[in-house]
Write an enzyme that holds these catalytic residues in place. Structure first.
Site, PDB file in Angstrom:
ATOM      1  N   ASP A 222       9.431 -10.780 -13.635  1.00  0.00           N
ATOM      2  CA  ASP A 222      10.002 -11.066 -12.325  1.00  0.00           C
ATOM      3  C   ASP A 222      10.649  -9.745 -11.932  1.00  0.00           C
ATOM      4  O   ASP A 222      11.684  -9.383 -12.481  1.00  0.00           O
ATOM      5  CB  ASP A 222      11.056 -12.172 -12.405  1.00  0.00           C
ATOM      6  CG  ASP A 222      11.584 -12.511 -11.015  1.00  0.00           C
ATOM      7  OD1 ASP A 222      11.848 -11.575 -10.249  1.00  0.00           O
ATOM      8  OD2 ASP A 222      11.713 -13.691 -10.705  1.00  0.00           O
ATOM      9  N   HIS A 223      10.017  -9.030 -11.018  1.00  0.00           N
ATOM     10  CA  HIS A 223      10.472  -7.640 -10.824  1.00  0.00           C
ATOM     11  C   HIS A 223      11.908  -7.576 -10.287  1.00  0.00           C
ATOM     12  O   HIS A 223      12.563  -6.550 -10.397  1.00  0.00           O
ATOM     13  CB  HIS A 223       9.480  -6.831  -9.982  1.00  0.00           C
ATOM     14  CG  HIS A 223       9.558  -7.080  -8.511  1.00  0.00           C
ATOM     15  ND1 HIS A 223       8.966  -8.146  -7.911  1.00  0.00           N
ATOM     16  CD2 HIS A 223      10.157  -6.383  -7.525  1.00  0.00           C
ATOM     17  CE1 HIS A 223       9.199  -8.096  -6.611  1.00  0.00           C
ATOM     18  NE2 HIS A 223       9.916  -7.028  -6.345  1.00  0.00           N
TER      19      HIS A 223
ATOM     20  N   ASP B 171       6.657 -18.318  -3.372  1.00  0.00           N
ATOM     21  CA  ASP B 171       6.527 -16.858  -3.484  1.00  0.00           C
ATOM     22  C   ASP B 171       7.857 -16.177  -3.811  1.00  0.00           C
ATOM     23  O   ASP B 171       7.881 -15.188  -4.536  1.00  0.00           O
ATOM     24  CB  ASP B 171       5.978 -16.310  -2.142  1.00  0.00           C
ATOM     25  CG  ASP B 171       5.648 -14.827  -2.204  1.00  0.00           C
ATOM     26  OD1 ASP B 171       4.942 -14.419  -3.149  1.00  0.00           O
ATOM     27  OD2 ASP B 171       6.120 -14.073  -1.322  1.00  0.00           O
TER      28      ASP B 171
ATOM     29  N   HIS C 283      12.259 -15.139  -7.851  1.00  0.00           N
ATOM     30  CA  HIS C 283      13.295 -14.136  -7.573  1.00  0.00           C
ATOM     31  C   HIS C 283      14.653 -14.774  -7.240  1.00  0.00           C
ATOM     32  O   HIS C 283      15.676 -14.412  -7.819  1.00  0.00           O
ATOM     33  CB  HIS C 283      12.888 -13.234  -6.406  1.00  0.00           C
ATOM     34  CG  HIS C 283      11.535 -12.612  -6.561  1.00  0.00           C
ATOM     35  ND1 HIS C 283      11.035 -12.203  -7.775  1.00  0.00           N
ATOM     36  CD2 HIS C 283      10.570 -12.320  -5.661  1.00  0.00           C
ATOM     37  CE1 HIS C 283       9.821 -11.694  -7.593  1.00  0.00           C
ATOM     38  NE2 HIS C 283       9.514 -11.758  -6.331  1.00  0.00           N
TER      39      HIS C 283
HETATM   40  C1  BG6 Z   1       6.908 -10.333  -4.244  1.00  0.00           C
HETATM   41  C2  BG6 Z   1       6.404 -11.304  -3.198  1.00  0.00           C
HETATM   42  O1  BG6 Z   1       7.084 -10.988  -5.469  1.00  0.00           O
HETATM   43  O2  BG6 Z   1       8.137  -9.782  -3.816  1.00  0.00           O
HETATM   44  C3  BG6 Z   1       6.244 -10.610  -1.856  1.00  0.00           C
HETATM   45  O3  BG6 Z   1       5.134 -11.833  -3.618  1.00  0.00           O
HETATM   46  C4  BG6 Z   1       7.523  -9.920  -1.468  1.00  0.00           C
HETATM   47  O4  BG6 Z   1       5.845 -11.535  -0.858  1.00  0.00           O
HETATM   48  C5  BG6 Z   1       8.051  -9.041  -2.607  1.00  0.00           C
HETATM   49  O5  BG6 Z   1       7.266  -9.114  -0.323  1.00  0.00           O
HETATM   50  C6  BG6 Z   1       9.440  -8.506  -2.293  1.00  0.00           C
HETATM   51  O6  BG6 Z   1       9.798  -7.552  -3.242  1.00  0.00           O
HETATM   52  P1  BG6 Z   1      10.855  -6.405  -2.901  1.00  0.00           P
HETATM   53  O7  BG6 Z   1      11.069  -5.723  -4.205  1.00  0.00           O
HETATM   54  O8  BG6 Z   1      10.218  -5.550  -1.853  1.00  0.00           O
HETATM   55  O9  BG6 Z   1      12.064  -7.111  -2.397  1.00  0.00           O
END
Ligand code: BG6
Length: 492
Positions: free
Chosen positions: A179-180, A237, A242
């Site tokens: 989960d980045h 999503d 997140h």
């Molecule tokens: C991803 C989603 O996991 O996270 C995307 O699939 C979203 O839809 C993205 O745009 C957002 O990541 P960040 O790091 O740009 O906030």
């Protein structure tokens, strides 16, 4: 401040889906940065794997183009990039047939005793089959790890099935579910803020905190991802993963240590304590929206249906939820969550709103007294602001203002911004699972999301339209204002 870099052990990293979007935009640039920083050793190998019948040269050329596109020019050094690219090679492997597997096995054979990572940057439908083929090709070694990208399923049942399929070949200790958001600097700072300071933790409960808000706003639309996105929607999503992870880190009890399982045990308890949302409450505690044409990012933008090329989609591109955690610490303190595409600004933040003071000594001429807010900003400008009441400087009697004690990390620490994937990739190599989701966490999160999805499906209401460039449907404002509260807006 100088960033400290500790080199990791030599490793072999096999990226399935190596010619895809994630590899180009995130993985290759992140690995380059770690190489530039001296963290990735010279002996490390990155092996691209996908069905396309290209060779090393073409893959390296694509990687070079990805660096040129996604690494800022001042961080792209020709000599370092050239030497990094030499660490890359390519094997054409078909995830759904025997083709290419012997060649991959041959390539990996000399390094059976080093850390071996399989990164599955592919469609989740392939995770099970790739895992089986990895096992059948005899590629599972004592130091093997497999990295899974989201989405891990579309529901509790599908997530379980997927976890079973991968779990049939890899033990849980070898599975890294990314989960980045957990790799973002400020998310880890949340742990530091809570557990490395004596100031906050005694107040970190329903007696002192009125409510919490978590906003993840994006200005982008779904654009080229409409095909995937229309089958997912904002709840799957962004919220299932997140946003619920941010809820967990904000709400969890202090873990006994920073060991992966100690932290994940505490996060799991939060997920299990989330009060279920059912058909009787879904209409009052959730709002879903879908963007229409409007203005965003400084220009006119099309609506969701225009991007999708269909007008019958009821997929939500915005969601707001009033969530409640049923335990002693949080009963009576709602967590308001919202996320959406095509909002006015790209901002991710957690706002901890403390309760108002019990009694004011100051008369009307002092002005209103606002409650303290702790704002933890994940992006764009990472930092922490603590909003306090102070006396306006100078003569003129006792007039009060709400002002932030402002710590911008970019200004306070002169270090470059690290992409989440840089840390997470190195953590996989180091064998540190703290920032990855355990199977039971993912499933508990789906356990809370599923009834919302089902209740939405059963209801005849469609998502409420909102104009691109606004903060979602007005019902989202009503969701919080009904409770006498308001969405936080940075006052300066
Ligand atoms: C991803 C989603 O996991 O996270 C995307 O699939 C979203 O839809 C993205 O745009 C957002 O990541 P960040 O790091 O740009 O906030």
């Amino acid at each position: 401040m100088i960033a400290r870099t500790i080199s990791v052990e030599p490793f072999d990293l096999v990226v399935f889906g190596a010619t895809g979007d994630l590899a180009r935009r995130k993985l290759i640039p992140a690995l380059y940065h770690r190489y530039l920083a001296g963290q990735m050793p010279e002996e490390a190998r990155i092996i691209g794997a996908s069905r396309r019948p290209v060779g090393d040269a073409a893959f390296r050329e694509e990687a070079r183009a990805a660096l040129a596109e996604y690494v800022p020019a001042h961080e792209l050094h020709d000599d370092v990039a050239a030497s990094f690219i030499e660490r890359l090679s390519y094997v054409s492997v078909d995830a759904t047939s025997d083709a290419g597997w012997p060649a991959l096995a041959e390539k990996l054979a000399p390094n059976a005793d080093r850390v071996r990572v399989f990164y599955l940057a592919t469609a989740p439908e392939l995770f099970g089959e790739i895992s089986r083929r990895i096992a059948e090709a005899g590629l599972i070694t004592p130091l093997v790890r497999v990295v899974l990208e989201k989405p891990i399923g579309k529901s509790l049942d599908t997530a379980r099935a997927l976890n079973d399929e991968v779990g049939a070949y890899f033990p849980e200790e070898a599975i890294y579910r990314i989960d980045h958001y957990l790799g973002k600097e400020t998310v880890q700072n949340l742990m530091a803020l809570r557990f490395a300071n004596a100031l906050f933790e005694p107040l970190w409960n329903a007696a002192h905190i009125d409510h919490v808000q978590i906003t993840v706003g994006e200005t982008i639309g779904v654009g080229g991802r409409a095909g995937y996105y229309d089958t997912a929607g904002a709840l799957r999503d962004m919220v299932q993963n997140h946003i619920l992870q941010l809820v967990c880190l904000t709400a969890m009890e202090p873990p006994a240590s920073l060991d992966a399982d100690a932290v994940r045990d505490e996060k799991l308890k939060v997920l299990k304590a989330l009060k279920p949302i059912d058909p009787s409450s879904v209409g009052t505690v959730t709002v879903r929206g879908q963007y229409r044409a409007g203005a965003s990012d400084g220009g006119a933008v099309p609506g969701y249906h225009d991007e999708l090329g269909r007008t019958d989609s009821t997929t939500e591109t915005f969601v707001a939820i009033k969530a409640e955690i049923g335990n002693w610490r949080w009963a009576g303190t709602p967590f308001y969550l919202r996320t959406g595409k095509r909002l006015p600004s790209r901002v991710s933040e957690i706002v901890v709103a403390f309760r108002p003071i019990p009694y004011s000594l100051f008369g009307n001429s002092a002005g209103p007294i606002s409650a303290n807010h702790l704002v933890i900003r994940l992006q764009p400008d990472e930092g922490v602001k603590l909003w306090l009441m102070i006396k306006d400087p100078g003569p003129g009697g006792m007039r009060l203002s709400h002002v932030p004690l402002d710590m911008s990390f970019a200004e306070a620490f002169n270090v470059r911004h690290h992409e989440a994937y840089e840390r997470l990739l190195m953590d996989v190599v180091r064998g540190n699972q703290t920032l990855f989701m355990r199977r039971d966490e993912v499933e508990a999160a789906w356990g809370w999301i599923d009834p919302i999805l089902e209740a939405w499906k059963a209801s005849s209401d469609a998502p409420k339209p909102y104009t691109s460039g606004t903060w979602g449907p007005s019902a989202s404002i009503a969701l919080i204002e009904r409770d006498g509260r308001t969405w936080h807006e940075d006052e300066r």
